[in-house]
Scaffold this motif. Structure first.
Motif, PDB file in Angstrom:
ATOM      1  N   THR A 260       8.243   0.401   0.294  1.00  0.00           N
ATOM      2  CA  THR A 260       7.950  -0.380   1.190  1.00  0.00           C
ATOM      3  C   THR A 260       8.081  -0.173   2.669  1.00  0.00           C
ATOM      4  O   THR A 260       6.985  -0.334   3.547  1.00  0.00           O
TER       5      THR A 260
ATOM      6  N   LEU B 287       1.118  -2.473   5.210  1.00  0.00           N
ATOM      7  CA  LEU B 287       1.816  -3.890   5.064  1.00  0.00           C
ATOM      8  C   LEU B 287       2.117  -4.232   6.361  1.00  0.00           C
ATOM      9  O   LEU B 287       2.338  -3.428   7.437  1.00  0.00           O
TER      10      LEU B 287
ATOM     11  N   ALA C  40       6.061  -8.551   6.142  1.00  0.00           N
ATOM     12  CA  ALA C  40       6.021  -9.178   4.727  1.00  0.00           C
ATOM     13  C   ALA C  40       7.478  -9.060   4.154  1.00  0.00           C
ATOM     14  O   ALA C  40       7.682  -9.558   3.299  1.00  0.00           O
TER      15      ALA C  40
ATOM     16  N   SER D 272       0.178 -15.086   2.663  1.00  0.00           N
ATOM     17  CA  SER D 272       0.083 -15.557   1.341  1.00  0.00           C
ATOM     18  C   SER D 272      -1.551 -16.257   1.007  1.00  0.00           C
ATOM     19  O   SER D 272      -2.082 -16.753   2.187  1.00  0.00           O
ATOM     20  N   PRO D 273      -1.897 -16.149  -0.140  1.00  0.00           N
ATOM     21  CA  PRO D 273      -3.352 -16.564  -0.314  1.00  0.00           C
ATOM     22  C   PRO D 273      -3.360 -18.056  -0.087  1.00  0.00           C
ATOM     23  O   PRO D 273      -2.384 -18.730  -0.112  1.00  0.00           O
TER      24      PRO D 273
ATOM     25  N   GLU E 227      -7.050 -13.925   1.125  1.00  0.00           N
ATOM     26  CA  GLU E 227      -7.244 -13.473  -0.310  1.00  0.00           C
ATOM     27  C   GLU E 227      -6.933 -11.996  -0.925  1.00  0.00           C
ATOM     28  O   GLU E 227      -7.177 -11.185   0.030  1.00  0.00           O
TER      29      GLU E 227
ATOM     30  N   LYS F 127      -5.086  -8.559  -2.520  1.00  0.00           N
ATOM     31  CA  LYS F 127      -4.047  -7.666  -2.010  1.00  0.00           C
ATOM     32  C   LYS F 127      -4.515  -6.340  -1.694  1.00  0.00           C
ATOM     33  O   LYS F 127      -5.557  -5.946  -2.469  1.00  0.00           O
ATOM     34  N   GLY F 128      -3.797  -5.531  -0.997  1.00  0.00           N
ATOM     35  CA  GLY F 128      -4.121  -3.907  -0.795  1.00  0.00           C
ATOM     36  C   GLY F 128      -4.177  -4.025   0.697  1.00  0.00           C
ATOM     37  O   GLY F 128      -3.570  -4.370   1.466  1.00  0.00           O
TER      38      GLY F 128
ATOM     39  N   GLU G  16     -11.345  -8.686  -3.428  1.00  0.00           N
ATOM     40  CA  GLU G  16      -9.979  -9.281  -3.245  1.00  0.00           C
ATOM     41  C   GLU G  16      -9.073  -8.509  -4.265  1.00  0.00           C
ATOM     42  O   GLU G  16      -7.994  -8.449  -4.287  1.00  0.00           O
ATOM     43  N   SER G  17      -9.719  -7.884  -5.329  1.00  0.00           N
ATOM     44  CA  SER G  17      -8.833  -7.211  -6.439  1.00  0.00           C
ATOM     45  C   SER G  17      -8.173  -5.798  -5.736  1.00  0.00           C
ATOM     46  O   SER G  17      -7.419  -5.360  -6.138  1.00  0.00           O
TER      47      SER G  17
ATOM     48  N   LEU H  46      -6.493  -6.696   0.743  1.00  0.00           N
ATOM     49  CA  LEU H  46      -5.905  -7.974   1.370  1.00  0.00           C
ATOM     50  C   LEU H  46      -7.019  -8.544   2.430  1.00  0.00           C
ATOM     51  O   LEU H  46      -7.267  -7.965   3.494  1.00  0.00           O
TER      52      LEU H  46
END
Length: 292
Positions: A8, A17, A21, A30-31, A48, A50-51, A75-76, A79
């Protein structure tokens, strides 16, 4: 030290990040739908995926809903941060001018609010003009930029198109609803009474900006993907060639049959082109990506 904590910390230092976070009560990333006070406006934005962070900037009189076809593809692996621009969509406006430079400052303000040091940016039309300001004025905040339907100077418009823009703005000022813009825009505005103010302010920008020179574009060092739409209603395809030629670290993705609405006409192909750019722009790399 716990391995997950080390990872992290590394990601935070690399800008992957947001600094916020680690806060358990912080839902800014958050979504879902959020509202943030950024300077003099309340910015509505959607999150939407993550990444690596990707900021998506829509076109004039539009909203973040423009990205409804490409967002599910991206979105897969990314972020996605999708704001409504100043005075448009569900974001409030003020009496301040609505210029591309001011909207670039709004975008940086949103990144600051979210604790994101740098992000990829995808800009469509007005959002692309805003992205040009980010590239010139806030280059340290961008990992890469993708420009869709983006002029770099008002001289890019053919005379007939520029006359049509003037006619459209005059009709809107006189209470008309050119191409349904009024109905679509006021349906989302927090205060529909802001509509005539928006027309005056954004209309003034449309007719006077952008005003970048080839020399200014030549100072851009960020990796850039220029989308070449062969059937754009407003800009001849050679303008996209000129834009790419002027930016040193740029590449072109060509859509011979695409109009000004590329993201909704060829979302999978555009997503693949953007992802290839993001992979090359990020020293750490991003997850592999393929279009089914």
């Amino acid at each position: 030290m716990n391995k997950s904590i080390v990872i992290t910390l590394v990601l935070l230092l690399q800008g992957w990040l947001p600094a916020a976070a680690g806060k358990s009560q912080d839902n800014r990333l958050s979504p879902g739908e959020h509202i943030a006070q950024i300077g003099d406006i309340r910015v509505w934005y959607r999150v939407e995926g993550k990444g690596e962070p990707v900021l998506l900037l829509h076109g004039g009189f539009g909203s973040a809903d423009h990205w409804k076809k490409i967002a599910p593809i991206l979105e897969s692996h990314f972020l996605l941060i999708e704001p409504d621009s100043r005075g448009q969509g569900r974001t409030t406006g003020t009496n301040a001018p609505i210029t591309y430079g001011r909207m670039a400052s709004d975008a940086v303000g949103l990144l600051d609010y979210l604790g994101i040091r740098s992000a990829h940016v995808i800009g469509h039309s007005d959002g692309g003009c805003t992205t040009l300001h980010l590239l010139v004025d806030f280059s340290d905040r961008l990992k890469s930029a993708t420009l869709i339907g983006t002029p770099f100077n008002t001289d890019n418009y053919p005379p007939k198109v520029f006359e049509e823009l003037q006619t459209a703005m005059r009709e809107l000022r006189e209470g008309g609803d050119f191409a349904g813009l009024k109905a679509r825009t006021t349906a989302l505005l927090p205060d529909p009474a802001y509509w005539p103010v928006l027309v005056d302010k954004l209309g003034a920008t449309w007719l006077t900006e952008p005003k970048f020179s080839v020399g200014e574009l030549g100072t851009i060092k960020t990796p850039v993907l220029v989308v070449r739409a062969g059937a754009d209603q407003y800009l001849p395809a050679f303008v996209f060639d000129q834009l790419a030629a002027a930016i040193p670290n740029s590449r072109i993705i060509d859509f011979p049959k695409a109009t000004h609405n590329v993201a909704n006409e060829f979302p999978a192909e555009l997503a693949a082109g953007f992802t290839a750019l993001a992979q090359s722009a990020s020293p750490q790399g991003v997850p592999s990506f393929s279009v089914q």
